[in-house]
Design an enzyme around this catalytic site. Sequence first.
Site, PDB file in Angstrom:
ATOM      1  N   ARG A  26     -12.451  12.675   4.622  1.00 11.74           N
ATOM      2  CA  ARG A  26     -11.166  13.595   4.260  1.00 11.74           C
ATOM      3  C   ARG A  26     -10.635  14.282   3.426  1.00 11.74           C
ATOM      4  O   ARG A  26     -10.352  15.129   3.418  1.00 11.74           O
ATOM      5  CB  ARG A  26     -10.133  12.440   4.863  1.00 11.74           C
ATOM      6  CG  ARG A  26      -9.972  11.977   6.543  1.00 11.74           C
ATOM      7  CD  ARG A  26      -9.268  10.797   6.689  1.00 11.74           C
ATOM      8  NE  ARG A  26      -7.915  11.113   6.518  1.00 11.74           N
ATOM      9  CZ  ARG A  26      -7.088   9.782   6.029  1.00 11.74           C
ATOM     10  NH1 ARG A  26      -8.052   8.888   6.274  1.00 11.74           N
ATOM     11  NH2 ARG A  26      -5.965  10.378   6.057  1.00 11.74           N
TER      12      ARG A  26
ATOM     13  N   HIS B 141       0.865  -1.401  -0.018  1.00 15.61           N
ATOM     14  CA  HIS B 141       0.015   0.444  -0.045  1.00 15.61           C
ATOM     15  C   HIS B 141       0.449   1.387  -0.233  1.00 15.61           C
ATOM     16  O   HIS B 141       2.079   1.358   0.654  1.00 15.61           O
ATOM     17  CB  HIS B 141      -0.763   0.079   1.519  1.00 15.61           C
ATOM     18  CG  HIS B 141      -2.392   0.615   1.211  1.00 15.61           C
ATOM     19  ND1 HIS B 141      -3.407   0.492   0.415  1.00 15.61           N
ATOM     20  CD2 HIS B 141      -2.100   2.583   1.423  1.00 15.61           C
ATOM     21  CE1 HIS B 141      -4.548   1.518   0.604  1.00 15.61           C
ATOM     22  NE2 HIS B 141      -3.842   2.729   1.117  1.00 15.61           N
TER      23      HIS B 141
ATOM     24  N   LYS C  64      -7.831  -1.359   6.639  1.00 18.05           N
ATOM     25  CA  LYS C  64      -7.880  -2.329   4.835  1.00 18.05           C
ATOM     26  C   LYS C  64      -7.294  -3.358   4.996  1.00 18.05           C
ATOM     27  O   LYS C  64      -7.419  -4.821   4.637  1.00 18.05           O
ATOM     28  CB  LYS C  64      -7.742  -1.043   3.838  1.00 18.05           C
ATOM     29  CG  LYS C  64      -8.665   0.089   3.939  1.00 18.05           C
ATOM     30  CD  LYS C  64      -8.775   1.030   2.367  1.00 18.05           C
ATOM     31  CE  LYS C  64      -7.938   1.911   2.234  1.00 18.05           C
ATOM     32  NZ  LYS C  64      -8.189   3.048   2.828  1.00 18.05           N
TER      33      LYS C  64
HETATM   34  N1  URA Z   1      -4.029   5.418   1.439  1.00 16.50           N
HETATM   35  C1  URA Z   1      -4.791   4.889   2.468  1.00 16.50           C
HETATM   36  O1  URA Z   1      -5.554   4.070   2.323  1.00 16.50           O
HETATM   37  N2  URA Z   1      -5.993   5.998   3.028  1.00 16.50           N
HETATM   38  C2  URA Z   1      -5.285   7.445   3.923  1.00 16.50           C
HETATM   39  O2  URA Z   1      -5.212   8.055   4.894  1.00 16.50           O
HETATM   40  C3  URA Z   1      -3.648   7.544   2.615  1.00 16.50           C
HETATM   41  C4  URA Z   1      -3.340   6.932   1.686  1.00 16.50           C
END
Ligand code: URA
Length: 436
Positions: A181, A95, A200
């Site tokens: 956000r 990620h 996640k």
């Molecule tokens: N990727 C995400 O899933 N969340 C964030 O807050 C920043 C990048």
Amino acid sequence: MGAVLVNTRDNPSFDPVGIIRAKRDGLAWSPSQIRQLMENYLAGTFAEEQMAALLMAVVWRGMAFDELAVWTEAMISSGRRIDLDLLGRPTVDKHSTGGVGDKVSLILVPLVAAFGAVVPQMSGRGLGHTGGTLDKMDAIPGWRSDLSPEEVVGVLSEVGCVITAASTEIVPADRRLYALRDITATVESIPLIVSSIMSKKVAEGTKSLLLDVKVGTGAFMADLAEARRLAQTMVEVGEAHGVRTAAMLTAMDTPLGSAVGNALEVQEAIDVLSGAGPDDLRDLVVAEAEVMLGLAGIEGDPGEALHDGRALQRFEAMVRAQGGDPHAPLPQGRKLATVRADRSGVLCRLDALAVGMASLRLGAGRSRPGEQVSMTAGITCEVKPGQSVTAGQPILALWGDDPSRVGDAEEALAGAIEVGDSPPTLPPPVLERLGC
Ligand code: URA
């Protein structure tokens, strides 16, 4: 992490304004306050505007590690967790904290799966000036991100990789907080980024994880020390949940690759999957794939799988399994404007934040809730820092369907380009590694 005083008043009756006020005033929440506010938010009894105010308070005040652990757990518990043990194969994911032109996941996910690992990637949409993997993949006709947990497992057992979204069933809290956000300038916060990403990753069921923590003007952490703190916190949260977690700090002062914008980036990802594409992008993909294969305990040469078509085949299979047509033409915009060098010399700076903002203003990202993003809007970088230019040579091309947006995009690019006499010192693509 910011909050120093402890709010010992643990009120069993829910006090939404008191909870916001406590964080505003620098008090730490108790575990039950955090669980209550998340439950009430999901149930609709903690209003969206209250959550917006609370998020802003978190941006300013932060969270102690204990608060972050409970907050992240509450986000995970907002939905179901996927169990991938039944697949009987090593699971590994990656990620990114978000950058400009960062289409690495589109290439990396099928590339690593081509070696037999299971890659269950739950991704995000564009956040602030950064592009999102899901928005990019949406450019592929027919492709769907809204898979049920059963569909996720089905695609993984058939193809070995998936790119999917937080949904009403999996981490619904992140689905809503992420969108909020994005439009309330509350992205740049270590606890909010950590909880968004790690909720996640834990819910999707991966057993190992590589984090690509971007550092530079186009990242949410412009400062190396802050980025390091973000990486360390995510590694700690991952390990606490039994996920073997490593991190790379990578440079994000200039866009990655040449293309910025949804369909433009899919095309560039396909170029790399076909053994071509820009060197900086391919080199970073290969470096990340090597770490992911190491985490999964698999040996292999990722560069070879980009050249011999194995990664591309896997990408096409994944797209098909998610309803898309990998051979359908991608949406294409018009070239709306060109930004040229004002003198001859060497391109010293091409600012990632400015290019990301300009791409957003062309329509590739959102600034209002639920706004439709353009698949065709974006920017191509015709020259990258370190290369020579002559006066009048195109440096950027602006793409899209809506010429009325060009003025705003050009405004975002003011001061983004610097042409000098001697070559700049460019940072290495990988600045630091943690646990790799
Ligand atoms: N990727 C995400 O899933 N969340 C964030 O807050 C920043 C990048």
